[in-house]
Scaffold this motif. Structure first.
Motif, short mmCIF file in Angstrom:
data_model
loop_
_atom_site.label_atom_id
_atom_site.label_comp_id
_atom_site.label_asym_id
_atom_site.label_seq_id
_atom_site.Cartn_x
_atom_site.Cartn_y
_atom_site.Cartn_z
N UNK A 64 -32.18 19.41 14.46
CA UNK A 64 -31.87 18.07 14.42
C UNK A 64 -30.97 17.89 15.78
N UNK A 65 -31.28 16.63 16.29
CA UNK A 65 -30.58 16.48 17.59
C UNK A 65 -30.48 14.91 17.37
N UNK A 66 -29.30 14.30 17.67
CA UNK A 66 -28.97 13.14 17.62
C UNK A 66 -27.47 12.89 17.95
N UNK A 67 -27.15 11.40 17.70
CA UNK A 67 -25.78 10.92 18.01
C UNK A 67 -24.99 10.16 16.75
N UNK A 68 -23.86 10.28 16.72
CA UNK A 68 -23.16 9.65 16.00
C UNK A 68 -22.17 8.58 16.72
N UNK A 69 -22.27 7.56 16.48
CA UNK A 69 -21.26 6.55 17.31
C UNK A 69 -20.16 5.91 16.84
N UNK A 70 -19.10 5.89 17.41
CA UNK A 70 -17.61 5.46 16.84
C UNK A 70 -17.70 3.76 16.57
N UNK A 71 -17.48 3.28 15.37
CA UNK A 71 -17.47 2.18 15.11
C UNK A 71 -16.12 1.42 15.17
N UNK A 72 -15.17 2.30 15.33
CA UNK A 72 -13.57 1.60 15.32
C UNK A 72 -13.15 2.27 14.23
N UNK A 73 -13.72 2.90 13.42
CA UNK A 73 -13.27 3.44 12.16
C UNK A 73 -13.78 4.76 12.01
N UNK A 74 -14.86 4.81 11.92
CA UNK A 74 -15.74 6.15 11.62
C UNK A 74 -16.85 6.42 12.53
N UNK A 75 -17.63 7.69 12.49
CA UNK A 75 -18.76 7.85 13.26
C UNK A 75 -20.06 7.45 12.32
N UNK A 76 -20.88 6.73 12.92
CA UNK A 76 -21.87 6.14 12.18
C UNK A 76 -23.18 6.78 12.71
N UNK A 77 -24.24 6.90 12.01
CA UNK A 77 -25.58 7.41 12.67
C UNK A 77 -26.18 6.76 13.55
N UNK A 78 -26.71 7.32 14.63
CA UNK A 78 -27.21 6.69 15.60
C UNK A 78 -28.49 7.39 15.95
N UNK A 79 -29.22 7.13 16.99
CA UNK A 79 -30.41 7.52 17.08
C UNK A 79 -30.48 9.09 17.11
N UNK A 80 -31.69 9.30 16.49
CA UNK A 80 -31.80 10.99 16.28
C UNK A 80 -33.36 11.41 16.09
N UNK A 81 -33.61 12.69 16.18
CA UNK A 81 -34.75 13.35 15.69
C UNK A 81 -34.60 14.33 14.55
N UNK A 82 -35.23 14.53 13.58
CA UNK A 82 -35.17 15.56 12.68
C UNK A 82 -35.15 14.77 11.36
#
Length: 165
Positions: free
Chosen positions: A53-71
């Motif tokens: 699995x390779x991907x990104x979690x992006x900060x939304x001001x409160x939490x990390x939210x799932x972003x673009x990924x593979x897997x």
């Protein structure tokens, strides 16, 4: 068009050098943060050995939210300070975990994952998110992965508009 068919016999460091070159080519005329993250996740997933699995979690001001990924599908949100991703983001330090079962508070989005590396993404002092990479193999990530993944994250920040999240 990117061709990785000739990369099978390369060593780890050479694969990362190729990954960085591929990322540079993809970013040549593109600054869109999401597009660049999507291509980066795909390049890492398809090029680096043992990645499940390779991907990104992006900060939304409160939490990390799932972003673009593979897997496989993944957790949608991760609280800051929780799991490897939340801990790496909060500490602003890359975390390499040889055995995810030994990491207190590990969040198992995929129960088959055995090892993980998470690189925090900061643009100056502003938190952007994390690069998260998992493997079905124990101890799949080392100092070489840390060095090159940090270079990749640095390149993303310098060559993308991180305000587009």
């Amino acid at each position: 068009m990117i061709d990785i068919s000739g990369a099978k016999n390369l060593g780890k460091e050479d694969k990362y050098k190729l990954a960085i070159e591929m990322i540079r080519r993809q970013f040549q005329e593109e600054t869109n943060f999401i597009a660049n993250l999507a291509n980066t996740a795909a390049i890492i997933y398809h090029l680096i050995d043992g990645v499940s699995w390779s991907g990104f979690y992006l900060y939304d001001g409160t939490n990390l939210v799932l972003g673009p990924f593979q897997g496989k599908p993944a957790c949608n949100r991760i609280m800051l300070g929780k799991g490897v991703c939340g801990t790496a983001y909060s500490s602003k330090k890359t975390i390499v975990v040889d055995d995810v079962n030994s990491f207190a508070g590990h969040i198992a989005c995929d129960a088959m994952s055995k090892s993980e590396i998470v690189v925090p993404i900061y643009n100056m002092t502003r938190g952007v998110g994390v690069l998260d990479i998992d493997s079905y193999e124990y101890s799949n990530f080392d100092a070489i992965d840390k060095e090159y993944l940090e270079k990749i994250v640095d390149y993303i920040v310098k060559h993308s508009d991180t305000s587009l999240r």
